[in-house]
Scaffold this motif. Sequence first.
Motif, short mmCIF file in Angstrom:
data_model
loop_
_atom_site.label_atom_id
_atom_site.label_comp_id
_atom_site.label_asym_id
_atom_site.label_seq_id
_atom_site.Cartn_x
_atom_site.Cartn_y
_atom_site.Cartn_z
N LEU A 16 0.77 -1.19 0.08
CA LEU A 16 0.00 0.17 -0.03
C LEU A 16 0.86 1.19 -0.03
N VAL A 17 2.11 1.29 0.74
CA VAL A 17 2.74 2.32 0.64
C VAL A 17 3.67 2.56 -0.65
N ASN A 18 3.97 1.51 -1.22
CA ASN A 18 4.57 1.35 -2.52
C ASN A 18 3.53 2.23 -3.59
N TRP A 19 2.32 1.82 -3.24
CA TRP A 19 1.30 2.41 -4.41
C TRP A 19 1.14 3.96 -4.06
N LEU A 20 1.10 4.18 -2.82
CA LEU A 20 0.55 5.62 -2.32
C LEU A 20 2.08 6.46 -2.81
N GLY A 21 3.12 5.88 -2.61
CA GLY A 21 4.34 6.80 -2.83
C GLY A 21 4.70 6.41 -4.36
N GLY A 22 4.27 5.86 -4.97
CA GLY A 22 4.46 5.66 -6.36
C GLY A 22 6.06 4.84 -6.61
N GLU A 23 6.19 4.01 -5.59
CA GLU A 23 7.60 3.35 -5.49
C GLU A 23 7.48 2.26 -6.64
N ASP A 24 8.74 1.79 -6.99
CA ASP A 24 9.00 0.38 -7.85
C ASP A 24 9.41 -0.23 -6.65
N GLY A 25 8.53 -1.16 -6.12
CA GLY A 25 8.59 -2.11 -5.03
C GLY A 25 9.54 -3.26 -5.30
N ALA A 26 9.41 -3.82 -6.65
CA ALA A 26 10.40 -4.83 -6.93
C ALA A 26 12.03 -4.37 -7.07
N ALA A 27 11.97 -3.04 -7.58
CA ALA A 27 13.38 -2.54 -7.56
C ALA A 27 13.97 -2.28 -6.03
N MET A 28 13.09 -1.86 -5.47
CA MET A 28 13.54 -2.04 -3.95
C MET A 28 13.68 -2.98 -3.16
N ALA A 29 13.13 -4.04 -3.50
CA ALA A 29 13.27 -5.36 -2.92
C ALA A 29 14.54 -5.92 -3.30
N ASN A 30 14.79 -5.64 -4.51
CA ASN A 30 16.30 -6.19 -5.06
C ASN A 30 17.27 -5.24 -4.37
N GLN A 31 17.31 -3.93 -3.91
CA GLN A 31 17.99 -3.19 -3.17
C GLN A 31 18.21 -3.56 -1.80
N LEU A 32 16.94 -4.04 -1.21
CA LEU A 32 17.36 -4.68 0.24
C LEU A 32 17.99 -5.62 0.41
N ARG A 33 17.78 -6.66 -0.75
CA ARG A 33 18.56 -7.85 -0.80
C ARG A 33 19.95 -7.63 -0.59
N TYR A 34 20.37 -6.58 -1.82
CA TYR A 34 21.71 -6.22 -1.76
C TYR A 34 22.48 -5.56 -0.40
N LEU A 35 21.47 -4.65 0.21
CA LEU A 35 22.02 -3.96 1.25
C LEU A 35 22.34 -5.10 2.28
N HIS A 36 21.26 -5.95 2.39
CA HIS A 36 21.29 -7.13 3.55
C HIS A 36 22.48 -7.88 3.49
N GLU A 37 22.77 -8.45 2.04
CA GLU A 37 24.06 -9.21 1.76
C GLU A 37 25.30 -8.34 2.20
N LEU A 38 25.58 -7.05 1.95
CA LEU A 38 26.42 -6.25 2.03
C LEU A 38 26.71 -6.28 3.42
N ARG A 39 25.81 -5.85 4.30
CA ARG A 39 25.83 -5.90 5.55
C ARG A 39 26.37 -7.40 6.41
N LYS A 40 25.71 -8.21 5.87
CA LYS A 40 26.12 -9.72 6.31
C LYS A 40 27.78 -9.99 6.06
N SER A 41 28.05 -9.65 4.80
CA SER A 41 29.50 -9.97 4.66
C SER A 41 30.30 -9.01 4.77
N THR A 42 30.04 -7.58 5.13
CA THR A 42 31.05 -6.63 5.55
C THR A 42 30.36 -5.70 6.61
N PRO A 43 30.50 -6.43 8.02
CA PRO A 43 29.66 -5.78 9.13
C PRO A 43 30.53 -4.49 9.33
N GLU A 44 31.79 -4.21 9.00
CA GLU A 44 32.32 -2.92 9.34
C GLU A 44 32.09 -1.69 8.37
#
Length: 306
Positions: free
Chosen positions: A252-280
């Motif tokens: 609902l927030v994606n729709w109201l904000g005009g966001e591309d939810g699929a693109a953000m989902a990929n970015q969240l995976r990227y950030l999650h993995e970066l954090r996991k592999s490089t906690p510093e």
Amino acid sequence: MRKPVRRVWKVLLGLVAVLAVFLSIALTPVPIPERTEFGPSLSELRALAASTGEPLPTEFRRIVVGEGAMPAAAVVAGRFFGMQPLVFQAHQVIYGDGRTVILDAGCDAQTLEANLPGSRLQADNYARLQEAMRRADAIAITHEHFDHSSGIAHSPYFDEIAPHVVMTEEQIHGPQAGLAGFTGDVVSRLKPLRYERMHLLRPGLVLIKAPGHTPGTQLLYVRLADGREFLLVGDIAWHQDNILLPRMHPRLVNWLGGEDGAAMANQLRYLHELRKSTPELNLVVAHDEEQMRGLLQRGLVQDGLR
Ligand SMILES: [Zn+2]
């Protein structure tokens, strides 16, 4: 039961079923994929950041220019109660020779009140940010939303700072840039930056295209001379839990904000993995004060601007 009464019940049950299906989609998040092709590796970022051989910055500071809150249900899907405090902050990167870069430009009182009523501007700090922008060698933003950019468009020193503003084509012409004050006149005095994928803004400071939350969203990677590293993720996440879990806000927030939810989902995976592999690598979620407090306490970020 008489026939007309039976028909009314059928219609009502049908409506309830449709509503249930709608809510089950609207209140749940776009799933985070197991893998993503999004984004450069950390070694690519490090190499580009140091590619000119010039000295890297020595300090990373932040200032709070305002505070507000939003329903927790809009921040992380599956949370339903309470309010999530928000902080509006800007950042300053400082080089050994005294040059500075401002990252995110805050929001003037009028625009903040018009768009997020009930939020509070810290007028003294906002004035300090404006003074710091006058001295800055460059001013860049994570994205074109008013709370990150109207401090540029509505700056009392706009003529002075305009030559140092580095906004991308997508940010300047984003569908919501007008709300932040980027009128035709303001836009005509800015020189848009055009780049693909990554751009070295200054030594130690790399921009990474990340359209999704808005068309002009970019990650800002900062590497200091002593090896400290930061990745400003803007509003791809509104709380660090979006990255740690990883789980986005509801569709609902994606729709109201005009966001591309699929693109953000990929970015969240990227950030999650970066954090996991490089906690510093220190992720900086724009509005998450709790996360920033941790960085301040560990002495990784300094409070207030110079
Ligand atoms: Zn924001």
